[in-house]
Design a protein around this motif. Structure first.
Motif, PDB file in Angstrom:
ATOM      1  N   ARG A 151       7.480   4.241  16.903  1.00 57.59           N
ATOM      2  CA  ARG A 151       7.184   5.184  15.816  1.00 57.59           C
ATOM      3  C   ARG A 151       6.780   4.428  14.552  1.00 57.59           C
ATOM      4  NH1 ARG A 151      12.353   9.188  15.555  1.00 57.59           N
ATOM      5  NH2 ARG A 151      12.984   8.998  17.740  1.00 57.59           N
ATOM      6  N   LEU A 152       7.576   3.413  14.195  1.00 50.64           N
ATOM      7  CA  LEU A 152       7.311   2.686  12.958  1.00 50.64           C
ATOM      8  C   LEU A 152       6.041   1.841  13.082  1.00 50.64           C
ATOM      9  CD1 LEU A 152       8.473   2.530  10.189  1.00 50.64           C
ATOM     10  CD2 LEU A 152       9.979   0.692  10.914  1.00 50.64           C
ATOM     11  N   ALA A 153       5.794   1.268  14.249  1.00 54.24           N
ATOM     12  CA  ALA A 153       4.571   0.496  14.458  1.00 54.24           C
ATOM     13  C   ALA A 153       3.345   1.383  14.313  1.00 54.24           C
ATOM     14  CB  ALA A 153       4.591  -0.160  15.837  1.00 54.24           C
ATOM     15  N   SER A 154       3.421   2.596  14.850  1.00 55.60           N
ATOM     16  CA  SER A 154       2.310   3.543  14.759  1.00 55.60           C
ATOM     17  C   SER A 154       2.040   3.919  13.308  1.00 55.60           C
ATOM     18  CB  SER A 154       2.620   4.797  15.577  1.00 55.60           C
ATOM     19  OG  SER A 154       1.584   5.744  15.474  1.00 55.60           O
ATOM     20  N   LEU A 155       3.113   4.183  12.545  1.00 61.25           N
ATOM     21  CA  LEU A 155       2.955   4.527  11.132  1.00 61.25           C
ATOM     22  C   LEU A 155       2.317   3.388  10.353  1.00 61.25           C
ATOM     23  CD1 LEU A 155       3.467   6.304   8.634  1.00 61.25           C
ATOM     24  CD2 LEU A 155       5.750   5.273   8.496  1.00 61.25           C
ATOM     25  N   LEU A 156       2.797   2.159  10.551  1.00 62.01           N
ATOM     26  CA  LEU A 156       2.260   1.018   9.816  1.00 62.01           C
ATOM     27  C   LEU A 156       0.803   0.756  10.174  1.00 62.01           C
ATOM     28  CD1 LEU A 156       5.310  -1.422   9.997  1.00 62.01           C
ATOM     29  CD2 LEU A 156       4.569  -0.037   8.040  1.00 62.01           C
ATOM     30  N   ALA A 157       0.454   0.904  11.447  1.00 64.01           N
ATOM     31  CA  ALA A 157      -0.937   0.712  11.855  1.00 64.01           C
ATOM     32  C   ALA A 157      -1.834   1.758  11.206  1.00 64.01           C
ATOM     33  CB  ALA A 157      -1.047   0.772  13.379  1.00 64.01           C
ATOM     34  N   ASN A 158      -1.347   2.997  11.126  1.00 59.03           N
ATOM     35  CA  ASN A 158      -2.114   4.072  10.496  1.00 59.03           C
ATOM     36  C   ASN A 158      -2.285   3.821   9.004  1.00 59.03           C
ATOM     37  OD1 ASN A 158      -1.832   6.999   8.982  1.00 59.03           O
ATOM     38  ND2 ASN A 158      -3.128   7.099  10.794  1.00 59.03           N
ATOM     39  N   LEU A 159      -1.216   3.392   8.338  1.00 54.48           N
ATOM     40  CA  LEU A 159      -1.302   3.096   6.906  1.00 54.48           C
ATOM     41  C   LEU A 159      -2.228   1.920   6.644  1.00 54.48           C
ATOM     42  CD1 LEU A 159       2.445   3.512   5.851  1.00 54.48           C
ATOM     43  CD2 LEU A 159       0.537   5.033   5.281  1.00 54.48           C
ATOM     44  N   ALA A 160      -2.238   0.938   7.539  1.00 50.01           N
ATOM     45  CA  ALA A 160      -3.135  -0.205   7.381  1.00 50.01           C
ATOM     46  C   ALA A 160      -4.586   0.241   7.455  1.00 50.01           C
ATOM     47  CB  ALA A 160      -2.845  -1.257   8.443  1.00 50.01           C
ATOM     48  N   ALA A 161      -4.871   1.177   8.364  1.00 48.44           N
ATOM     49  CA  ALA A 161      -6.234   1.674   8.510  1.00 48.44           C
ATOM     50  C   ALA A 161      -6.670   2.490   7.303  1.00 48.44           C
ATOM     51  CB  ALA A 161      -6.349   2.506   9.785  1.00 48.44           C
ATOM     52  N   ARG A 162      -5.729   3.245   6.714  1.00 45.50           N
ATOM     53  CA  ARG A 162      -6.088   4.161   5.629  1.00 45.50           C
ATOM     54  C   ARG A 162      -5.973   3.528   4.248  1.00 45.50           C
ATOM     55  NH1 ARG A 162      -2.933   9.341   5.516  1.00 45.50           N
ATOM     56  NH2 ARG A 162      -4.758  10.084   4.394  1.00 45.50           N
ATOM     57  N   ASN A 212       5.956  -3.405  -0.947  1.00 49.38           N
ATOM     58  CA  ASN A 212       4.919  -4.429  -1.038  1.00 49.38           C
ATOM     59  C   ASN A 212       4.731  -5.063   0.338  1.00 49.38           C
ATOM     60  OD1 ASN A 212       3.005  -6.119  -2.195  1.00 49.38           O
ATOM     61  ND2 ASN A 212       4.521  -7.661  -2.770  1.00 49.38           N
ATOM     62  N   LEU A 213       4.264  -4.252   1.280  1.00 50.34           N
ATOM     63  CA  LEU A 213       4.179  -4.687   2.663  1.00 50.34           C
ATOM     64  C   LEU A 213       2.847  -5.353   2.973  1.00 50.34           C
ATOM     65  CD1 LEU A 213       5.786  -1.839   4.794  1.00 50.34           C
ATOM     66  CD2 LEU A 213       6.498  -4.225   4.718  1.00 50.34           C
ATOM     67  N   MET A 214       2.920  -6.396   3.790  1.00 48.96           N
ATOM     68  CA  MET A 214       1.739  -7.077   4.297  1.00 48.96           C
ATOM     69  C   MET A 214       1.783  -7.018   5.824  1.00 48.96           C
ATOM     70  SD  MET A 214      -0.993  -9.004   3.423  1.00 48.96           S
ATOM     71  CE  MET A 214      -0.679  -9.948   1.923  1.00 48.96           C
ATOM     72  N   ILE A 215       0.711  -6.541   6.420  1.00 50.50           N
ATOM     73  CA  ILE A 215       0.594  -6.518   7.876  1.00 50.50           C
ATOM     74  C   ILE A 215       0.011  -7.850   8.317  1.00 50.50           C
ATOM     75  CG2 ILE A 215      -0.360  -5.329   9.865  1.00 50.50           C
ATOM     76  CD1 ILE A 215       1.561  -3.637   8.173  1.00 50.50           C
ATOM     77  N   LEU A 216       0.774  -8.594   9.098  1.00 47.37           N
ATOM     78  CA  LEU A 216       0.346  -9.925   9.523  1.00 47.37           C
ATOM     79  C   LEU A 216      -0.386  -9.906  10.863  1.00 47.37           C
ATOM     80  CD1 LEU A 216       3.582 -11.940   8.617  1.00 47.37           C
ATOM     81  CD2 LEU A 216       1.550 -11.554   7.194  1.00 47.37           C
ATOM     82  N   ASP A 217      -0.004  -8.985  11.749  1.00 48.27           N
ATOM     83  CA  ASP A 217      -0.609  -8.932  13.082  1.00 48.27           C
ATOM     84  C   ASP A 217      -0.853  -7.477  13.452  1.00 48.27           C
ATOM     85  OD1 ASP A 217      -1.357  -9.171  15.739  1.00 48.27           O
ATOM     86  OD2 ASP A 217       0.028 -10.824  16.130  1.00 48.27           O
ATOM     87  N   LEU A 218      -1.982  -6.935  12.983  1.00 49.89           N
ATOM     88  CA  LEU A 218      -2.291  -5.524  13.216  1.00 49.89           C
ATOM     89  C   LEU A 218      -2.518  -5.245  14.703  1.00 49.89           C
ATOM     90  CD1 LEU A 218      -2.850  -2.703  12.144  1.00 49.89           C
ATOM     91  CD2 LEU A 218      -5.227  -3.402  11.716  1.00 49.89           C
ATOM     92  N   ALA A 219      -3.165  -6.167  15.390  1.00 51.95           N
ATOM     93  CA  ALA A 219      -3.447  -5.959  16.812  1.00 51.95           C
ATOM     94  C   ALA A 219      -2.155  -5.783  17.614  1.00 51.95           C
ATOM     95  CB  ALA A 219      -4.263  -7.127  17.361  1.00 51.95           C
ATOM     96  N   LYS A 220      -1.170  -6.604  17.326  1.00 51.70           N
ATOM     97  CA  LYS A 220       0.098  -6.512  18.044  1.00 51.70           C
ATOM     98  C   LYS A 220       0.855  -5.241  17.674  1.00 51.70           C
ATOM     99  CE  LYS A 220       4.034  -9.327  19.490  1.00 51.70           C
ATOM    100  NZ  LYS A 220       4.697 -10.654  19.392  1.00 51.70           N
ATOM    101  N   LEU A 221       0.764  -4.832  16.399  1.00 50.91           N
ATOM    102  CA  LEU A 221       1.391  -3.573  15.998  1.00 50.91           C
ATOM    103  C   LEU A 221       0.778  -2.402  16.754  1.00 50.91           C
ATOM    104  CD1 LEU A 221       1.937  -3.535  12.120  1.00 50.91           C
ATOM    105  CD2 LEU A 221       3.665  -3.266  13.890  1.00 50.91           C
ATOM    106  N   LYS A 222      -0.549  -2.417  16.890  1.00 52.43           N
ATOM    107  CA  LYS A 222      -1.218  -1.335  17.613  1.00 52.43           C
ATOM    108  C   LYS A 222      -0.798  -1.306  19.072  1.00 52.43           C
ATOM    109  CE  LYS A 222      -5.397  -0.898  14.765  1.00 52.43           C
ATOM    110  NZ  LYS A 222      -6.885  -1.075  14.749  1.00 52.43           N
TER     111      LYS A 222
END
Length: 234
Positions: A151-162, A212-222
């Protein structure tokens, strides 16, 4: 010449310049600061709101008085439109700025008149509402079936895209969410969200704090967000 406030709004891209100028004359632009309300739960839903700049969170109050963040809106989003189309409807939740924001408001009468004059724009709105409904259904399914980390990975991936801005170290989220916001949006307790985020940091998927979040590995989160993916372990 007065600037066209609708030119950069996705839902109005199918309108001619002349039509946008006509509608712009009926649009009311209002700016808000954090801590204010754009509208409150129970207010009459007689106006369409379009976020021009900044970010807004939609908040619902639970029966015990607790405020729960349901979603985050970004520039170009049309919000509470489902309630606005119904006669006598009220807003099902509150809209709260997450910082300085500017919102465009258009009366229901003016908006419907514009759609009748512009069938292509009406189709765009139908597609937009269909997408919103699909997102709501998918979110409900995730909350019902998926484990916490998915659930949290999906949310973070969506926020990264938007909302993400690519930097040298990864993708920085421009929206500032509290840990409570993150937990609310995926149906978790704050304690569980903290534990999952700690695992994400250990796996070098993210860094920083909730605001103040930084996504380091978006592919793995997805990949983790996929229903068939195994959950991370401590």
């Amino acid at each position: 010449m007065k600037a066209d406030p609708l030119k950069q709004i996705p839902l109005f891209t199918r309108l001619s310049d002349r039509e946008r100028r006509k509608i712009a004359g009926e649009v009311v632009e209002t700016c808000y600061k954090k801590g204010e309300y754009i509208f409150r739960e129970g207010d009459p839903a007689d106006t369409f709101h379009i976020l021009k700049s900044g970010s807004v969170k939609c908040v619902k109050t639970s029966p015990d008085g607790k405020e729960v963040t349901m979603k985050v809106l970004m520039p170009g989003d049309l919000f509470c439109c489902d309630a606005a189309v119904l006669d006598g409807a009220v807003h099902p939740g509150c809209a709260q700025p997450m910082g300085d924001v500017c919102v465009l408001a258009l009366s229901k009468k003016a908006y419907f008149a514009m759609l009748r004059r512009n069938p292509d724009a009406a189709l765009e709105v139908i597609q937009y509402l269909g997408k919103r409904l699909h997102e709501a259904q998918e979110n409900a399914k995730r909350l019902a079936l998926n484990p916490a980390d998915q659930r949290l990975a999906s949310l973070l991936a969506n926020l990264a895209a938007r909302t993400g801005v690519r930097e040298s170290g990864g993708i920085r989220l421009t929206v500032r969410l509290t840990r409570q916001d993150l937990a609310n949006m995926v149906g978790l307790t704050v304690e569980t969200a903290i534990r999952v985020m700690s695992r994400f940091k250990h796996q070098q998927l993210v860094s920083g704090m909730a605001k103040n979040l930084m996504i380091l590995d978006l592919a793995k989160l997805k990949r983790l967000a996929e229903p068939s993916s195994p959950s991370l372990q401590d």
